[in-house]
Design an enzyme around this catalytic site. Structure first.
Site, PDB file in Angstrom:
ATOM      1  N   HIS A  26       0.836  -1.206   0.000  1.00  0.00           N
ATOM      2  CA  HIS A  26       0.000   0.000   0.000  1.00  0.00           C
ATOM      3  C   HIS A  26       0.869   1.252   0.000  1.00  0.00           C
ATOM      4  O   HIS A  26       1.218   1.770   1.065  1.00  0.00           O
ATOM      5  CB  HIS A  26      -0.915   0.003   1.228  1.00  0.00           C
ATOM      6  CG  HIS A  26      -1.827  -1.181   1.301  1.00  0.00           C
ATOM      7  ND1 HIS A  26      -1.394  -2.432   1.688  1.00  0.00           N
ATOM      8  CD2 HIS A  26      -3.163  -1.306   1.036  1.00  0.00           C
ATOM      9  CE1 HIS A  26      -2.419  -3.277   1.653  1.00  0.00           C
ATOM     10  NE2 HIS A  26      -3.497  -2.625   1.260  1.00  0.00           N
ATOM     11  N   HIS A 261      -3.899   3.116  -3.652  1.00  0.00           N
ATOM     12  CA  HIS A 261      -4.144   2.624  -2.293  1.00  0.00           C
ATOM     13  C   HIS A 261      -3.432   1.310  -2.008  1.00  0.00           C
ATOM     14  O   HIS A 261      -2.638   1.228  -1.077  1.00  0.00           O
ATOM     15  CB  HIS A 261      -5.648   2.445  -2.035  1.00  0.00           C
ATOM     16  CG  HIS A 261      -5.937   1.698  -0.758  1.00  0.00           C
ATOM     17  ND1 HIS A 261      -5.947   2.320   0.468  1.00  0.00           N
ATOM     18  CD2 HIS A 261      -6.168   0.374  -0.515  1.00  0.00           C
ATOM     19  CE1 HIS A 261      -6.174   1.408   1.413  1.00  0.00           C
ATOM     20  NE2 HIS A 261      -6.322   0.226   0.838  1.00  0.00           N
ATOM     21  N   GLU A 411     -17.931  -3.986  24.111  1.00  0.00           N
ATOM     22  CA  GLU A 411     -17.107  -5.186  24.293  1.00  0.00           C
ATOM     23  C   GLU A 411     -15.852  -5.176  23.418  1.00  0.00           C
ATOM     24  O   GLU A 411     -14.758  -5.513  23.879  1.00  0.00           O
ATOM     25  CB  GLU A 411     -17.929  -6.445  23.983  1.00  0.00           C
ATOM     26  CG  GLU A 411     -19.091  -6.686  24.926  1.00  0.00           C
ATOM     27  CD  GLU A 411     -20.365  -5.941  24.552  1.00  0.00           C
ATOM     28  OE1 GLU A 411     -21.354  -6.051  25.302  1.00  0.00           O
ATOM     29  OE2 GLU A 411     -20.378  -5.243  23.498  1.00  0.00           O
ATOM     30  N   HIS A 473     -28.688 -15.220  24.346  1.00  0.00           N
ATOM     31  CA  HIS A 473     -27.707 -15.007  25.408  1.00  0.00           C
ATOM     32  C   HIS A 473     -27.007 -16.296  25.840  1.00  0.00           C
ATOM     33  O   HIS A 473     -26.134 -16.254  26.701  1.00  0.00           O
ATOM     34  CB  HIS A 473     -28.381 -14.363  26.628  1.00  0.00           C
ATOM     35  CG  HIS A 473     -28.668 -12.905  26.444  1.00  0.00           C
ATOM     36  ND1 HIS A 473     -29.416 -12.422  25.384  1.00  0.00           N
ATOM     37  CD2 HIS A 473     -28.284 -11.819  27.166  1.00  0.00           C
ATOM     38  CE1 HIS A 473     -29.492 -11.095  25.485  1.00  0.00           C
ATOM     39  NE2 HIS A 473     -28.814 -10.712  26.549  1.00  0.00           N
TER      40      HIS A 473
END
Length: 663
Positions: A26, A261, A411, A473
């Site tokens: 890159h 890129h 999280e 869950h």
């Protein structure tokens, strides 16, 4: 003397040449950010190429890790141990210049980046570590912890959800020594970003509580320098420097397009770029005067020597604190930890209690917390459920010298921030959420393992045993996915004793993270001899046995160990020679020598039943194709836990029936 532009062009030349030689990479980001990097590294960055692990260095993070030739060029030019030969070996096997920067491979690389957004998350963690360590150790007239964290980030980092999580928290925590540079070039892999990214990024960061400096010309050294000075003057907010840049700067036909890129520019375009930049040197050739101006070895050594003098004065005035700072930055355990932890574990075995392993985990934190001032714990808004707070917990947003972070419902951000805290040094982070939501954190969990970082990950509510909340869950496949992650140590303890051993293992582990898989429901304590107690740390051990060679072996973990024991007792009463192996950690067991593994699971005994309220498939490696598994093959259901265990076959009768089929 070379101009600033020529010094930046050295980065551009090395980047396009290395990518070309590797036939992949890159070049665009390094070429676009070269001017920003030149100002930051030559005018501001406090570092010593001769000692990349100096405690009070500034931390530099390349969050847009695909632009790795930027950092490799900088490390090479400033005098780190990264010779030109390594730049020529960019992206090749066993080189010090992998495709994305990797901590531990290359001197001066602070973290492994590549998965976008995680670098800025690590940088937030480093800035938290600096601020907290400073509050814990600095004394009037003795600022031994005083450094900045700088991060480069691109459009991809800004789009990734994790950047929202961590930048929001960074603003709330007022991390004044965190300075991020946004490479605002308007290009991503698919092309111009207007079609999919039209956020008002400045307003977004102001809403988080950041100091934002808009419209910086990312190719004008004076503008960049002014912006950094302004950012450093703001001490109560992190700063975002919005730098307008041109991707692939200097390339006549590919600058400002996605063509620069992620692919080599090509020999013809590189020749034209050299001409446009006025760079007269051959590939991988840097003139000595440019090297001389970039060289940071002498200045870096002088800065570190000045700090060493400061630290010596601190050590004289505060000998205990200085010794503790040194121990913590080295990641060494307190000398009395092992003995005191063993004493605690022995006491638990002598005083049986039927408690949930999440509660047993909290008791272990309570016992180990006073011994480990390096603890920096936290939960993703589930502290009352995960049970991660202890009597000595002090939140860092209330007490700067605290030891606990309320991460909020973040999280992924939490886990990646904890990686940054661990990378910084001086702390042992622990994080927590429901096991189900490890799914949100997954890539940062993997990065912790890849980077060999210390982090204890506390995952509670580990199975259908959580009951009524239902399949959204209830974890099924999560434990297996942690177990198959290289360099992750995973523990699912069956009682308070195994829980404490697992905590001790995770705390003492130096080369990677440890996941603790804990129950919501109460678990009966198992009886053990001294030998069995000692063998828990081996990951798997014989918990119940028969005289002589067994006909049948049960292997179980966590809440299912008591089920396996009940089945064993029933079969033993019927005259079957059976054995129960408790296996809290398959990875720890697999590391034992062949003789020990054979003593626990003799090859001659092929009648084996694995019992675990998780995905069944994982256990074939232990029971073989002729064995049986009582496990989960579907998602769970919403109902009280005891009914679910019955529904899914976790009953003594079913386990006994499965065993008898093998005899």
């Amino acid at each position: 003397m070379s101009s600033r532009k020529e010094l930046a062009n050295a980065i551009r030349a090395l980047s396009m040449d290395a990518v070309q030689k590797a036939k992949s990479g890159h070049p665009g980001a390094p070429m676009g950010m070269a001017d920003i990097a030149e100002v930051l590294w030559r005018d501001f960055l406090k570092h010593n190429p001769q000692n990349p692990s100096w405690a009070d260095r500034d931390r530099f993070v390349l969050s847009n890790g695909h632009g790795s030739m930027l950092i490799y060029s900088l490390l090479h030019l400033t005098g780190y141990d990264l010779p030109m030969e390594e730049l020529k070996n960019f992206r090749q096997l066993h080189s010090k210049t992998p495709g994305h920067p990797e901590v531990g491979y290359t001197a001066g690389v602070e973290t492994t980046t590549g998965p976008l957004g995680q670098g800025i998350a690590n940088a937030v963690g480093m800035a938290i570590a600096e601020k907290t360590l400073a509050a814990q150790f600095n004394r009037p007239g003795h600022d031994i912890v005083d450094h900045y964290t700088y991060a480069f980030m691109g459009d991809g980092c800004m789009m990734e959800g994790i950047s929202h999580e961590v930048c929001s928290l960074a603003g709330t925590l007022k991390l004044g020594k965190l300075i991020a540079f946004y490479d605002d070039n308007g290009i991503s892999i698919d092309g111009h970003v207007e079609g999919w990214f039209t956020d008002d990024t400045a307003m977004r960061f102001e809403a988080y509580g950041w100091h934002v400096i808009r419209d910086i010309d990312g190719h004008d050294a004076a503008s960049i320098k002014r912006a950094v000075e302004e950012a450093r003057a703001v001490t109560d907010k992190p700063s975002l420097l919005m730098c307008k840049t041109i991707i692939g700067f200097g390339s006549p036909n590919k600058a400002g397009t996605h063509d620069s890129h992620g692919a080599p520019l090509g020999d013809a375009e590189i020749a034209l770029t050299r001409e446009q930049l006025g760079w007269k040197y051959a590939p991988f050739e840097i003139p000595s005067e440019i090297y001389a101006q970039w060289d940071a070895k002498e200045a870096g050594q002088a800065k570190e020597s000045a700090w060493n003098e400061k630290f010596a004065a601190y050590a004289k005035a505060y000998p205990q604190e200085a010794a503790e700072f040194t121990r913590r930055m080295k990641g060494e355990m307190p000398s009395d930890f092992d003995a005191k932890a063993k004493e605690f574990i022995a006491k638990l075995q002598a005083n049986p209690a039927k408690i949930a392993s999440r509660k047993a985990s909290q008791n272990a934190i309570e016992a180990f917390g006073p011994l480990l001032p390096e603890f920096l714990g936290g939960s993703a808004d589930l502290a009352p459920s995960n049970l991660t707070l202890w009597s000595g917990s002090k939140a860092i947003n209330e007490d700067a010298a605290g030891n606990y972070i309320h991460y909020g419902v973040r999280e992924f951000g939490m886990t990646a921030i904890a990686n940054g805290i661990s990378l910084h040094g001086g702390f042992l982070p622990y994080t927590s959420t429901f096991l189900m939501f490890v799914e949100y954190a997954r890539n940062a969990v993997r990065m912790a393992a890849l980077m060999k970082q210390r982090q204890v990950m506390v995952y509670t509510h580990d199975s259908i045993g959580l009951g009524e909340d239902g399949p959204t869950h209830q974890p099924v496949e999560q434990v297996a996915s942690l177990r198959v992650t290289p360099n992750m140590s995973t523990w699912r303890p069956c009682d308070q004793v195994e829980s404490a051993v697992a905590w001790k293992y995770g705390v003492e582990r130096q080369d990677g993270p440890t996941a603790l898989i804990l129950s919501r429901q109460n678990l009966a304590q198992q009886e053990r001899t001294e030998e069995q107690l000692a063998n828990i740390a081996r990951g798997g051990y014989v918990l119940k046995d028969c005289a002589g060679q067994p006909e049948l072996i049960f292997i179980a973990t966590g809440s299912e160990v008591e089920l396996a024991v009940a089945a064993y007792e029933k079969l033993t009463a019927e005259g079957v020679k059976a054995r129960v192996v408790s296996m809290p950690s398959t990875d720890a067991f697999d590391k034992q020598d062949a003789a020990y593994r054979e003593s626990v699971l003799p090859k001659a005994v092929t009648a084996r039943v694995a019992v675990e309220a998780g995905i069944a498939d994982y256990w074939y490696k232990y029971v073989g194709l002729n064995g049986a598994i009582v496990g989960m093959t579907t998602f769970g259901e919403s109902a009280p836990a005891e009914l679910l265990f019955e529904e899914f076959g976790f009953t003594v009768d079913n386990v006994v029936a499965k065993a008898k089929e093998l005899l």
